[in-house]
Write a protein that holds these residues in place. Structure first.
Motif, PDB file in Angstrom:
ATOM      1  N   GLY A 201      -0.922   8.430  -1.874  1.00  0.00           N
ATOM      2  CA  GLY A 201      -2.148   7.690  -2.151  1.00  0.00           C
ATOM      3  C   GLY A 201      -3.265   8.584  -2.655  1.00  0.00           C
ATOM      4  O   GLY A 201      -3.692   8.487  -3.808  1.00  0.00           O
ATOM      5  N   VAL A 202      -3.730   9.522  -1.788  1.00  0.00           N
ATOM      6  CA  VAL A 202      -4.842  10.395  -2.182  1.00  0.00           C
ATOM      7  C   VAL A 202      -4.356  11.388  -3.244  1.00  0.00           C
ATOM      8  O   VAL A 202      -4.980  11.567  -4.293  1.00  0.00           O
ATOM      9  N   GLY A 203      -3.199  11.994  -2.968  1.00  0.00           N
ATOM     10  CA  GLY A 203      -2.676  13.030  -3.875  1.00  0.00           C
ATOM     11  C   GLY A 203      -2.408  12.500  -5.269  1.00  0.00           C
ATOM     12  O   GLY A 203      -2.575  13.217  -6.258  1.00  0.00           O
ATOM     13  N   LYS A 204      -1.998  11.257  -5.361  1.00  0.00           N
ATOM     14  CA  LYS A 204      -1.671  10.699  -6.687  1.00  0.00           C
ATOM     15  C   LYS A 204      -2.799   9.849  -7.258  1.00  0.00           C
ATOM     16  O   LYS A 204      -2.606   9.111  -8.229  1.00  0.00           O
ATOM     17  N   GLY A 205      -3.969   9.923  -6.627  1.00  0.00           N
ATOM     18  CA  GLY A 205      -5.157   9.280  -7.195  1.00  0.00           C
ATOM     19  C   GLY A 205      -5.202   7.767  -7.037  1.00  0.00           C
ATOM     20  O   GLY A 205      -5.985   7.099  -7.700  1.00  0.00           O
ATOM     21  N   ARG A 206      -4.392   7.206  -6.141  1.00  0.00           N
ATOM     22  CA  ARG A 206      -4.419   5.737  -5.971  1.00  0.00           C
ATOM     23  C   ARG A 206      -5.548   5.300  -5.050  1.00  0.00           C
ATOM     24  O   ARG A 206      -6.056   4.181  -5.176  1.00  0.00           O
ATOM     25  N   ILE A 207      -5.880   6.130  -4.073  1.00  0.00           N
ATOM     26  CA  ILE A 207      -7.022   5.851  -3.185  1.00  0.00           C
ATOM     27  C   ILE A 207      -7.772   7.157  -2.981  1.00  0.00           C
ATOM     28  O   ILE A 207      -7.189   8.241  -3.153  1.00  0.00           O
ATOM     29  N   ASP A 208      -9.062   7.057  -2.597  1.00  0.00           N
ATOM     30  CA  ASP A 208      -9.770   8.311  -2.322  1.00  0.00           C
ATOM     31  C   ASP A 208      -9.690   8.624  -0.827  1.00  0.00           C
ATOM     32  O   ASP A 208      -9.190   7.823  -0.023  1.00  0.00           O
ATOM     33  N   LEU A 209     -10.181   9.798  -0.493  1.00  0.00           N
ATOM     34  CA  LEU A 209     -10.047  10.276   0.893  1.00  0.00           C
ATOM     35  C   LEU A 209     -10.778   9.371   1.885  1.00  0.00           C
ATOM     36  O   LEU A 209     -10.304   9.160   3.005  1.00  0.00           O
TER      37      LEU A 209
ATOM     38  N   GLN B 234       6.072  -2.722  -4.455  1.00  0.00           N
ATOM     39  CA  GLN B 234       5.382  -1.476  -4.080  1.00  0.00           C
ATOM     40  C   GLN B 234       4.036  -1.392  -4.805  1.00  0.00           C
ATOM     41  O   GLN B 234       3.005  -1.088  -4.203  1.00  0.00           O
ATOM     42  N   THR B 235       4.070  -1.691  -6.103  1.00  0.00           N
ATOM     43  CA  THR B 235       2.832  -1.631  -6.896  1.00  0.00           C
ATOM     44  C   THR B 235       1.805  -2.610  -6.338  1.00  0.00           C
ATOM     45  O   THR B 235       0.614  -2.301  -6.226  1.00  0.00           O
ATOM     46  N   ALA B 236       2.270  -3.800  -5.962  1.00  0.00           N
ATOM     47  CA  ALA B 236       1.357  -4.816  -5.423  1.00  0.00           C
ATOM     48  C   ALA B 236       0.756  -4.345  -4.088  1.00  0.00           C
ATOM     49  O   ALA B 236      -0.429  -4.590  -3.816  1.00  0.00           O
ATOM     50  N   CYS B 237       1.559  -3.698  -3.276  1.00  0.00           N
ATOM     51  CA  CYS B 237       1.024  -3.211  -1.996  1.00  0.00           C
ATOM     52  C   CYS B 237      -0.021  -2.114  -2.232  1.00  0.00           C
ATOM     53  O   CYS B 237      -1.050  -2.062  -1.540  1.00  0.00           O
ATOM     54  N   TRP B 238       0.215  -1.256  -3.216  1.00  0.00           N
ATOM     55  CA  TRP B 238      -0.811  -0.260  -3.576  1.00  0.00           C
ATOM     56  C   TRP B 238      -2.087  -0.962  -4.020  1.00  0.00           C
ATOM     57  O   TRP B 238      -3.201  -0.552  -3.672  1.00  0.00           O
ATOM     58  N   ASP B 239      -1.920  -2.032  -4.793  1.00  0.00           N
ATOM     59  CA  ASP B 239      -3.082  -2.780  -5.268  1.00  0.00           C
ATOM     60  C   ASP B 239      -3.850  -3.347  -4.053  1.00  0.00           C
ATOM     61  O   ASP B 239      -5.085  -3.282  -3.989  1.00  0.00           O
ATOM     62  N   GLY B 240      -3.111  -3.887  -3.099  1.00  0.00           N
ATOM     63  CA  GLY B 240      -3.747  -4.425  -1.890  1.00  0.00           C
ATOM     64  C   GLY B 240      -4.508  -3.363  -1.117  1.00  0.00           C
ATOM     65  O   GLY B 240      -5.574  -3.624  -0.545  1.00  0.00           O
ATOM     66  N   LEU B 241      -3.977  -2.138  -1.118  1.00  0.00           N
ATOM     67  CA  LEU B 241      -4.654  -1.044  -0.406  1.00  0.00           C
ATOM     68  C   LEU B 241      -5.885  -0.572  -1.171  1.00  0.00           C
ATOM     69  O   LEU B 241      -6.935  -0.319  -0.582  1.00  0.00           O
ATOM     70  N   SER B 242      -5.758  -0.475  -2.486  1.00  0.00           N
ATOM     71  CA  SER B 242      -6.872   0.117  -3.240  1.00  0.00           C
ATOM     72  C   SER B 242      -8.006  -0.886  -3.456  1.00  0.00           C
ATOM     73  O   SER B 242      -9.161  -0.487  -3.612  1.00  0.00           O
TER      74      SER B 242
ATOM     75  N   GLY C  32      -5.251  -8.175   6.260  1.00  0.00           N
ATOM     76  CA  GLY C  32      -3.872  -7.798   5.930  1.00  0.00           C
ATOM     77  C   GLY C  32      -3.573  -6.359   6.295  1.00  0.00           C
ATOM     78  O   GLY C  32      -4.459  -5.494   6.257  1.00  0.00           O
ATOM     79  N   GLU C  33      -2.303  -6.159   6.649  1.00  0.00           N
ATOM     80  CA  GLU C  33      -1.811  -4.816   6.982  1.00  0.00           C
ATOM     81  C   GLU C  33      -0.556  -4.556   6.157  1.00  0.00           C
ATOM     82  O   GLU C  33       0.274  -5.460   5.990  1.00  0.00           O
ATOM     83  N   THR C  34      -0.408  -3.346   5.631  1.00  0.00           N
ATOM     84  CA  THR C  34       0.890  -2.966   5.081  1.00  0.00           C
ATOM     85  C   THR C  34       1.309  -1.622   5.670  1.00  0.00           C
ATOM     86  O   THR C  34       0.582  -1.046   6.486  1.00  0.00           O
ATOM     87  N   CYS C  35       2.501  -1.167   5.294  1.00  0.00           N
ATOM     88  CA  CYS C  35       3.135  -0.045   6.000  1.00  0.00           C
ATOM     89  C   CYS C  35       3.860   0.855   4.990  1.00  0.00           C
ATOM     90  O   CYS C  35       4.188   0.407   3.880  1.00  0.00           O
ATOM     91  N   PRO C  36       4.180   2.087   5.377  1.00  0.00           N
ATOM     92  CA  PRO C  36       4.812   3.030   4.437  1.00  0.00           C
ATOM     93  C   PRO C  36       6.106   2.515   3.819  1.00  0.00           C
ATOM     94  O   PRO C  36       6.391   2.790   2.649  1.00  0.00           O
TER      95      PRO C  36
END
Ligand code: URP
Ligand code: ZN
Ligand code: ZN
Length: 470
Positions: free
Chosen positions: A359-367, A299-307, A263-267
């Motif tokens: 993402g990184v700045g708000k702690g949703r994903i790491d670097l 939006q929240t679900a897409c963050w979940d998919g990324l993390s 899967g791919e998502t976008c900004p």
């Protein structure tokens, strides 16, 4: 060891796996040493307090793509790749679209001619198959895959582009035989046409109704169907530009079953919503893209998919049109109905800062996940790894230097793309790519072009590493 061309000194090097304080030694465009006390070099770049990341790879961009009568895409290869470079990218993968009746070779000839000598960053092409004839699938495509064009996109919607299920199955079968990777635009064409006709009959023709005409079930159903068809053929696929949790959950379910579905998502699915399409007149046309931006829950679900790793790719789907232009978003027919507003928004220059900050700045994903989602996984997915997508000995010296503390308010005045707007106007981000280096040469620095068009090279690719079958 021969004298180095460049040393990048005193920074923190981040890859998808590690974060290490070390220096980078570059010779002939390649990383040749990582460590400390690397001696002297022709050029020494001190990046104290900054990060050295693999240059971004944006594996979903559209440049110079024919987009319908009287519509002109806002970026060719020069402006598109310059925008990419200024946004911290070192490689992009635009699409080469087959026109109905056209041979794939002929389409490629045109795209290569348009790109040749124009690019600031390295480039490879995915094919778009719109006319899957026996000749195209039986002869041309297998030969092209052998020649390094190892991925292709198919559409389940759009006039003149949508493939029916039989055609999708035929295409997936050839992909299985040739080990090409298929990217799928998953939206149900008939459902969109039905809903569009109904909205138009009710006089609901403003740009905001673009979103109403393509609700979540339209995308969820097509995602489910694409996965089912891929399962029938037993072939990996990538579902591109996923916009919401229901489609994301289809992919997650398939992955749990052991299917190679990516899967791919976008900004636009992280920071825009359907509300951005509102407006009394044509303002919302700026945000018309497919699938459309949704709501906060999506939006929240897409963050979940990324993390959680359901999405392995974060791309821009940069598909730029000018707003204030009768060959762009304000094409006269578009005023009669959203149906005719060109689909797509610019984003190649803002993809990385948005994910870094939100993402990184708000702690949703790491670097490290940021690097995987924006560079390493793209290289592995589309046959460019380990030459691209990491900072390692032997890899191309494709490096983005980031200032993780720099605060920027995104604005059209900062952009280098050919559009006359950015959909992210006013978004405040922390973290910005301050220098972009492609094969050892600086191509952008502090938001200005540092290189010349023509430094970017065409890349032939191997088969996907991620989608490889045992
Ligand atoms: O609206 C969009 N996304 N336009 C670009 C073409 C595509 O479907 O990727
Ligand atoms: Zn698409
Ligand atoms: Zn696209």
């Amino acid at each position: 060891m021969a004298r180095l061309d460049t040393i990048i000194r005193n920074g923190t090097v981040v890859t998808a796996a590690d974060t290490v304080a070390c220096d980078i030694g570059i010779k002939d465009g390649v990383v040749v040493v990582l460590g400390r006390d690397l001696g002297d070099a022709d050029e020494v770049i001190d990046i104290s307090g900054l990060l050295a990341l693999p240059g971004g790879i944006d594996s979903h961009v559209h440049f110079a793509q024919p987009s319908g009568p009287d519509i002109v895409m806002a970026d060719g290869f020069a402006s598109g790749t310059l925008a990419a470079a200024c946004g911290g990218n070192t490689t992009v993968l635009p699409f080469c679209m087959q026109q109905k009746g056209q041979s794939l070779r002929e389409a490629l000839k045109q795209y290569h001619a348009a790109a040749d000598g124009q690019c600031h960053v390295d480039v490879a092409f995915h094919m778009i198959i719109t006319d899957p004839t026996e000749q195209v699938l039986g002869q041309e495509l297998p030969a092209l895959v052998e020649d390094g064009y190892t991925s292709l996109k198919i559409f389940m919607t759009y006039e003149g582009m949508a493939l029916n299920d039989r055609e999708i199955l035929e295409t997936l079968s050839v992909a299985r035989e040739t080990r090409a990777l298929v990217m799928v635009h998953a939206e149900n064409y008939d459902a969109i046409r039905f809903l569009t006709d109904r909205l138009e009959r009710a006089g609901k023709t403003a740009p905001r109704y673009h979103a109403t005409s393509r609700p979540i079930p339209v995308e969820r159903e097509a995602t489910h169907r694409a996965i089912s068809l891929a399962e029938l053929i037993d072939v990996p696929i990538v579902i591109v530009h996923v916009s919401n949790g229901e489609a994301m959950e289809e992919i997650r379910r398939a992955q749990i079953k052991g299917l190679k579905i990516f899967g791919e998502t976008c900004p636009q699915y992280l920071v825009l919503t359907e509300k951005d399409l509102d407006g009394l007149n044509m303002e919302g046309a700026r945000y018309v893209c497919s699938p459309p931006p949704r709501d906060a829950a999506s939006q929240t679900a897409c963050w979940d998919g990324l993390s959680t790793g359901v999405f392995s790719l974060f791309s821009s789907d940069h598909c730029p049109f000018r707003y204030n232009d009768t060959h762009g978003k304000l094409v006269p027919k578009g005023r009669t109905s959203f149906r005719w507003v060109p689909n797509g928004i610019p984003g190649v220059e803002t993809r990385l800062p948005i994910l870094f900050s939100e993402g990184v700045g708000k702690g949703r994903i790491d670097l490290n996940r940021f690097v995987a989602l924006t560079a390493t996984n793209h290289a592995k997915m589309y046959g460019l790894y380990p030459r691209k997508g990491t900072i390692a000995i032997g890899s191309d010296a494709d490096i983005a230097i980031w200032d993780p503390r720099r605060k920027v308010t995104i604005s059209q005045s900062l952009m280098h793309h050919g559009s006359d707007y950015t959909p992210y106007e006013g978004l405040e981000v922390t973290g910005w790519p301050v220098r972009t280096i492609v094969r050892g040469t600086m191509v952008a620095g502090d938001g200005i072009a540092a290189g010349k068009p023509g430094h970017g090279r065409y890349l032939s690719r191997t088969r996907s590493l991620l989608a490889a079958r045992p």
